[in-house]
Design a protein around this motif. Structure first.
Motif, PDB file in Angstrom:
ATOM      1  N   TRP A   1      92.319  38.912  -5.928  1.00  0.00           N
ATOM      2  CA  TRP A   1      92.348  39.874  -4.829  1.00  0.00           C
ATOM      3  C   TRP A   1      90.952  40.435  -4.568  1.00  0.00           C
ATOM      4  O   TRP A   1      90.529  40.553  -3.410  1.00  0.00           O
ATOM      5  CB  TRP A   1      93.333  40.997  -5.126  1.00  0.00           C
ATOM      6  CG  TRP A   1      93.259  42.104  -4.104  1.00  0.00           C
ATOM      7  CD1 TRP A   1      92.706  43.332  -4.258  1.00  0.00           C
ATOM      8  CD2 TRP A   1      93.743  42.047  -2.755  1.00  0.00           C
ATOM      9  NE1 TRP A   1      92.810  44.053  -3.098  1.00  0.00           N
ATOM     10  CE2 TRP A   1      93.434  43.293  -2.167  1.00  0.00           C
ATOM     11  CE3 TRP A   1      94.394  41.071  -2.013  1.00  0.00           C
ATOM     12  CZ2 TRP A   1      93.763  43.572  -0.839  1.00  0.00           C
ATOM     13  CZ3 TRP A   1      94.723  41.352  -0.687  1.00  0.00           C
ATOM     14  CH2 TRP A   1      94.408  42.587  -0.114  1.00  0.00           C
ATOM     15  N   GLN A   2      90.228  40.784  -5.629  1.00  0.00           N
ATOM     16  CA  GLN A   2      88.883  41.317  -5.464  1.00  0.00           C
ATOM     17  C   GLN A   2      87.974  40.302  -4.780  1.00  0.00           C
ATOM     18  O   GLN A   2      87.110  40.660  -3.971  1.00  0.00           O
ATOM     19  CB  GLN A   2      88.296  41.722  -6.816  1.00  0.00           C
ATOM     20  CG  GLN A   2      88.986  42.892  -7.497  1.00  0.00           C
ATOM     21  CD  GLN A   2      88.834  44.191  -6.727  1.00  0.00           C
ATOM     22  OE1 GLN A   2      87.980  44.329  -5.872  1.00  0.00           O
ATOM     23  NE2 GLN A   2      89.682  45.157  -7.022  1.00  0.00           N
ATOM     24  N   GLY A   3      88.181  39.015  -5.107  1.00  0.00           N
ATOM     25  CA  GLY A   3      87.386  37.972  -4.460  1.00  0.00           C
ATOM     26  C   GLY A   3      87.655  37.906  -2.965  1.00  0.00           C
ATOM     27  O   GLY A   3      86.723  37.795  -2.154  1.00  0.00           O
ATOM     28  N   TYR A   4      88.924  37.984  -2.577  1.00  0.00           N
ATOM     29  CA  TYR A   4      89.264  37.975  -1.154  1.00  0.00           C
ATOM     30  C   TYR A   4      88.700  39.214  -0.454  1.00  0.00           C
ATOM     31  O   TYR A   4      88.202  39.136   0.675  1.00  0.00           O
ATOM     32  CB  TYR A   4      90.775  37.920  -0.963  1.00  0.00           C
ATOM     33  CG  TYR A   4      91.431  36.658  -1.484  1.00  0.00           C
ATOM     34  CD1 TYR A   4      90.873  35.407  -1.242  1.00  0.00           C
ATOM     35  CD2 TYR A   4      92.619  36.709  -2.226  1.00  0.00           C
ATOM     36  CE1 TYR A   4      91.470  34.247  -1.720  1.00  0.00           C
ATOM     37  CE2 TYR A   4      93.220  35.556  -2.705  1.00  0.00           C
ATOM     38  CZ  TYR A   4      92.648  34.322  -2.450  1.00  0.00           C
ATOM     39  OH  TYR A   4      93.247  33.185  -2.916  1.00  0.00           O
ATOM     40  N   ALA A   5      88.793  40.372  -1.126  1.00  0.00           N
ATOM     41  CA  ALA A   5      88.284  41.608  -0.518  1.00  0.00           C
ATOM     42  C   ALA A   5      86.776  41.514  -0.302  1.00  0.00           C
ATOM     43  O   ALA A   5      86.268  41.946   0.748  1.00  0.00           O
ATOM     44  CB  ALA A   5      88.628  42.805  -1.410  1.00  0.00           C
ATOM     45  N   ARG A   6      86.056  40.945  -1.264  1.00  0.00           N
ATOM     46  CA  ARG A   6      84.604  40.789  -1.097  1.00  0.00           C
ATOM     47  C   ARG A   6      84.284  39.881   0.075  1.00  0.00           C
ATOM     48  O   ARG A   6      83.356  40.157   0.850  1.00  0.00           O
ATOM     49  CB  ARG A   6      83.983  40.236  -2.381  1.00  0.00           C
ATOM     50  CG  ARG A   6      83.788  41.273  -3.484  1.00  0.00           C
ATOM     51  CD  ARG A   6      82.870  40.749  -4.570  1.00  0.00           C
ATOM     52  NE  ARG A   6      83.443  39.575  -5.225  1.00  0.00           N
ATOM     53  CZ  ARG A   6      84.241  39.624  -6.288  1.00  0.00           C
ATOM     54  NH1 ARG A   6      84.573  40.804  -6.810  1.00  0.00           N
ATOM     55  NH2 ARG A   6      84.718  38.517  -6.835  1.00  0.00           N
ATOM     56  N   GLN A   7      85.048  38.795   0.211  1.00  0.00           N
ATOM     57  CA  GLN A   7      84.820  37.891   1.338  1.00  0.00           C
ATOM     58  C   GLN A   7      85.001  38.605   2.673  1.00  0.00           C
ATOM     59  O   GLN A   7      84.314  38.320   3.648  1.00  0.00           O
ATOM     60  CB  GLN A   7      85.779  36.702   1.275  1.00  0.00           C
ATOM     61  CG  GLN A   7      85.492  35.713   0.161  1.00  0.00           C
ATOM     62  CD  GLN A   7      86.475  34.561   0.179  1.00  0.00           C
ATOM     63  OE1 GLN A   7      86.705  33.939   1.219  1.00  0.00           O
ATOM     64  NE2 GLN A   7      87.078  34.278  -0.968  1.00  0.00           N
ATOM     65  N   ALA A   8      85.943  39.557   2.696  1.00  0.00           N
ATOM     66  CA  ALA A   8      86.215  40.310   3.920  1.00  0.00           C
ATOM     67  C   ALA A   8      85.257  41.486   4.100  1.00  0.00           C
ATOM     68  O   ALA A   8      85.319  42.190   5.111  1.00  0.00           O
ATOM     69  CB  ALA A   8      87.659  40.814   3.918  1.00  0.00           C
ATOM     70  N   GLY A   9      84.385  41.705   3.107  1.00  0.00           N
ATOM     71  CA  GLY A   9      83.431  42.793   3.197  1.00  0.00           C
ATOM     72  C   GLY A   9      84.037  44.165   2.978  1.00  0.00           C
ATOM     73  O   GLY A   9      83.543  45.161   3.508  1.00  0.00           O
ATOM     74  N   LEU A  10      85.111  44.224   2.166  1.00  0.00           N
ATOM     75  CA  LEU A  10      85.799  45.493   1.922  1.00  0.00           C
ATOM     76  C   LEU A  10      85.954  45.726   0.424  1.00  0.00           C
ATOM     77  O   LEU A  10      85.987  44.781  -0.363  1.00  0.00           O
ATOM     78  CB  LEU A  10      87.187  45.489   2.580  1.00  0.00           C
ATOM     79  CG  LEU A  10      87.215  45.524   4.106  1.00  0.00           C
ATOM     80  CD1 LEU A  10      88.598  45.156   4.618  1.00  0.00           C
ATOM     81  CD2 LEU A  10      86.821  46.906   4.616  1.00  0.00           C
ATOM     82  N   ALA A  11      86.037  46.991   0.055  1.00  0.00           N
ATOM     83  CA  ALA A  11      86.336  47.377  -1.324  1.00  0.00           C
ATOM     84  C   ALA A  11      87.772  47.873  -1.362  1.00  0.00           C
ATOM     85  O   ALA A  11      88.111  48.858  -0.719  1.00  0.00           O
ATOM     86  CB  ALA A  11      85.381  48.461  -1.813  1.00  0.00           C
TER      87      ALA A  11
END
Length: 288
Positions: free
Chosen positions: A217-227
């Motif tokens: 999930w953290q990897g997907y959030a980083r790709q989306a530019g969100l924390a």
């Protein structure tokens, strides 16, 4: 250590401190305040002196006291290492109880940005995270779900959750996109009993680990530019319900809270929602 020694050592301590400029400024202000009080009262930096210092400022908010206490703890540890103190005077200080932070959720459009970067071939991931977001399940509850916990009878789609303390609850599946994704996912499974979400490493099924799911999930959030943490998906769902006017009693049941006080943490609604509610109340008063 007296006020004069504290004054002389503060800048040395701050120079050794590997912190941001904002943190250094805050530490300096805290130590200067203590220094001024020690000089004014004639006390020294020891256990009795610190107890008297905090007693003299008993009106400080818990968060303020906690911050100042952290500053003093770090300074005293530094001073002990340099033999400026023979014992740590902060060890007997009682930590203030801080109220739990208000849960912070993200807006739906932000969550959807994260979902948008999940590859189509990662249907399991997309469904797991969508399920948590649209139902407010705890991630542990979602990972512990079995296929037989789902009832996708048309018009009455719901799931049975085993929550904290072994308490069971029924959660309505009211989002058509989630229901359709569940039906598609079930058709791809080669089994009708067992864990709904299984690991596929080395082609062997088994329970998904929280750590690996969190990392994905953290990897997907980083790709989306969100924390965004996984637990914030649950917060986001609860916030949507509150802002949509759903009662706290209903939210409590849906989230599986044992005490209403836990649910009350979500009671901060948006300004727009609050304004609309007041307007509805005012119109009802004028219509009498």
């Amino acid at each position: 250590m007296d006020a004069s020694t504290l004054q002389n050592q503060t800048e040395r301590f701050l120079a050794d401190l590997k912190r941001s400029p904002q943190t250094v400024r805050a530490y300096r202000a805290d130590l200067r305040h203590l220094e001024g009080w020690l000089e004014e009262t004639g006390r020294i930096l020891n256990g009795e002196g610190l107890e008297a210092y905090f007693a003299a400022h008993h009106r400080w908010a818990p968060a303020t006291r906690s911050r100042k206490q952290t500053t003093l703890e770090r300074f005293c540890r530094w001073a002990l290492q340099r033999e400026l103190l023979d014992r740590d005077p902060t060890l007997l200080l009682e930590r203030p109880r801080l109220p739990p932070p208000h849960p912070r959720g993200l807006r739906r459009e932000e969550i959807e940005r994260i979902f948008a970067v999940i590859p189509a071939e990662q249907a399991r991931d997309a469904l797991l995270f969508r399920l948590v977001f649209e139902t407010g399940l705890r991630i542990g509850e979602a990972l512990g779900m079995h296929v037989e916990d789902l009832d996708l009878t048309r018009g009455d789609e719901h799931l049975t959750v085993l929550g904290k303390g072994g308490r069971k609850r029924t959660v309505l599946l009211d989002d058509p996109r989630l229901v359709n994704a569940l039906r598609r996912y079930l058709r791809t499974l080669g089994y009708t009993h067992g864990l709904l979400f299984q690991a596929t490493k080395n082609g062997r099924g088994g329970p998904l680990r929280y750590q690996s799911v969190q990392e994905r999930w953290q990897g997907y959030a980083r790709q989306a530019g969100l924390a965004c943490t996984l637990h914030q998906l649950r917060h986001s769902h609860a916030t949507e319900l509150v802002n949509g006017g759903v009662s706290l009693a209903t939210i409590r049941k849906r989230l599986g809270h044992q005490h209403i006080q836990t649910t009350l943490r979500y009671a901060e609604v948006s300004d727009g929602t609050a304004d609309a509610e007041v307007r509805r109340w005012r119109r009802s008063q004028h219509g009498r």
